[in-house]
Design an enzyme around this catalytic site. Structure first.
Site, PDB file in Angstrom:
ATOM      1  N   HIS A 261      14.550  -0.726  -9.234  1.00 34.68           N
ATOM      2  CA  HIS A 261      13.185  -0.284  -8.987  1.00 34.68           C
ATOM      3  C   HIS A 261      12.926   0.959  -9.822  1.00 34.68           C
ATOM      4  O   HIS A 261      13.828   1.779 -10.026  1.00 34.68           O
ATOM      5  CB  HIS A 261      12.989   0.025  -7.497  1.00 34.68           C
ATOM      6  CG  HIS A 261      11.558   0.107  -7.088  1.00 34.68           C
ATOM      7  ND1 HIS A 261      10.797   1.247  -7.255  1.00 34.68           N
ATOM      8  CD2 HIS A 261      10.744  -0.808  -6.501  1.00 34.68           C
ATOM      9  CE1 HIS A 261       9.579   1.021  -6.800  1.00 34.68           C
ATOM     10  NE2 HIS A 261       9.514  -0.206  -6.338  1.00 34.68           N
ATOM     11  N   ASP A 315      11.357  -7.418  -3.277  1.00 37.15           N
ATOM     12  CA  ASP A 315      11.244  -8.832  -3.621  1.00 37.15           C
ATOM     13  C   ASP A 315      12.476  -9.647  -3.249  1.00 37.15           C
ATOM     14  O   ASP A 315      12.404 -10.871  -3.166  1.00 37.15           O
ATOM     15  CB  ASP A 315      10.996  -8.988  -5.132  1.00 37.15           C
ATOM     16  CG  ASP A 315       9.697  -8.353  -5.566  1.00 37.15           C
ATOM     17  OD1 ASP A 315       8.667  -8.648  -4.949  1.00 37.15           O
ATOM     18  OD2 ASP A 315       9.711  -7.551  -6.520  1.00 37.15           O
TER      19      ASP A 315
END
Length: 378
Positions: A261, A315
């Site tokens: 991320h 996700d």
């Protein structure tokens, strides 16, 4: 002449001041208006969270009841939008259908009374209410079926699951889906939110703002990553294949979907909650073998890349939850959009308070003083 430092992707460059959400990537903290995501996931509902994000404070009992009532009674879409959606190709991606439908919605409500609180409330209610209806309608119509009308007896999340199947969902499934929407509702200045704020800064209508954000969210480096996680797990196939797959990706320097991320250097707090939600679903409705593969992937990737701050993001586990809820893979990102509309609208409203149109500069690296060459001499 001032020389600007070029940052690819504007990494680390503030694009706005905002009081909507806060992230500490080193500690794994996510807050909406100062309230930690874990507390909202446990105690709140999606519509209450949306109210918090957009208006800045938790509603009292009467305010929430009125807001829920307004959303419930604006869930139906105009027949012309429904007829337009019937003309979309069956092979089209639902995100493209959603972007076109959200933009078309603005044709019916194109008045731009951006300083009128009543107009802002109407737009917020209409977008929150109809986006799920449009997603579910396209899902059924691309299969040749008529869309299911919203059910006034069901709350926001239960109604969406109902519109996909015309079956009232299990209460646990509906609650877990509602928590998923809370988790995806907002996340500071990500790509789609930046797109929304840039569009909002031109003082166009909120339907165009949401349509532009939907288009940005659809890319595989943003919201589309959850689809690719499931495809990756299916490709791996077995727990035994995880380590060779990860090692091959590392050797080829290929991206491992669902990991890493731009902000978090620890496990995404939303991923932790989603993992727990997945386990709740499996306990009641049956195990998913791909969860075993996902757990092994998390162990192997942490072993190989944990020192670099690469851990599961939002996700990684969301797709497994959506699969168990009966949501088709290519609807994962539209479901993300259903949730993120709340955050986009919060940023739209915030942008209007002290608006200035976005006009970044560039670092020119082309040639200068180049003479035009007549076509006969080229």
């Amino acid at each position: 002449m001032m020389v600007c430092e070029f940052k690819p992707g504007l990494e680390g460059i503030p694009a706005a001041q905002s009081s909507i959400s806060y992230v500490d990537g080193q500690k794994g903290i996510l807050e909406y208006r100062g309230i930690q995501i874990e507390e909202l996931a446990q105690k709140s509902t999606f519509l209450e969270t949306a109210y918090l994000l957009i208006w800045g404070e938790l509603p009292n009992k009467d305010e929430l009841a009125e807001f829920e009532h307004e959303v419930l009674h604006h869930r139906r879409i105009k027949y012309r939008i429904r007829d337009m959606m019937k003309c979309f190709p069956e092979s089209g991606h639902p995100m493209d259908a959603l972007q076109a439908s959200a933009a078309a919605l603005g044709l019916f409500y194109s008045r731009r009374d951006l300083h009128n609180p009543a107009y802002i409330l109407e737009a917020v209610v209409r977008l929150l209410a109809t986006i799920p209806t449009m997603v579910a309608a396209f899902q059924l119509m691309r299969k040749g079926n008529d869309p299911v009308r919203p059910c006034d007896e069901l709350d926001y999340s239960a109604n969406f699951l109902y519109m996909l199947s015309e079956k009232e969902p299990d209460p646990l499934a509906a609650r877990i889906f509602d928590v998923c929407l809370i988790l995806h509702a907002e996340h500071t200045m990500n790509a789609s939110t930046f797109s929304a704020r840039v569009t909002a800064s031109t003082l166009t209508d909120p339907y165009a703002v949401v349509a532009s954000a939907v288009g940005t969210l659809g890319g595989p480096l943003h919201g589309g990553a959850n689809e690719e996680v499931i495809q990756m797990l299916e490709e791996i196939g077995t727990v035994e294949n995880v380590r060779p797959y990860v090692e091959d990706c590392l050797q080829r320097k290929a991206k491992i979907m669902g990991f890493g991320h731009r902000v978090y250097k620890v496990k995404d707090p939303r991923a932790k909650i989603l993992q727990d939600l997945a386990e709740q679903l499996f306990a009641k409705f049956g195990h998913d073998k791909y969860y075993d593969i996902a757990q092994e992937m998390e162990r192997v990737v942490e072993e190989k890349l944990g020192q670099k701050g690469i851990y599961p993001n939002v996700d990684f586990y969301s797709g497994l939850v959506y699969r168990k809820l009966g949501i088709p893979t290519d609807l994962f990102t539209p479901v993300f959009a259903i949730a993120r509309v709340a955050g986009w609208l919060a940023h739209w409203k915030e942008q209007l308070t002290e608006n200035r149109i976005f006009r970044p500069t560039q670092v020119y690296n082309g040639r200068n003083g180049f003479a035009y060459v007549p076509i006969e001499q080229r």
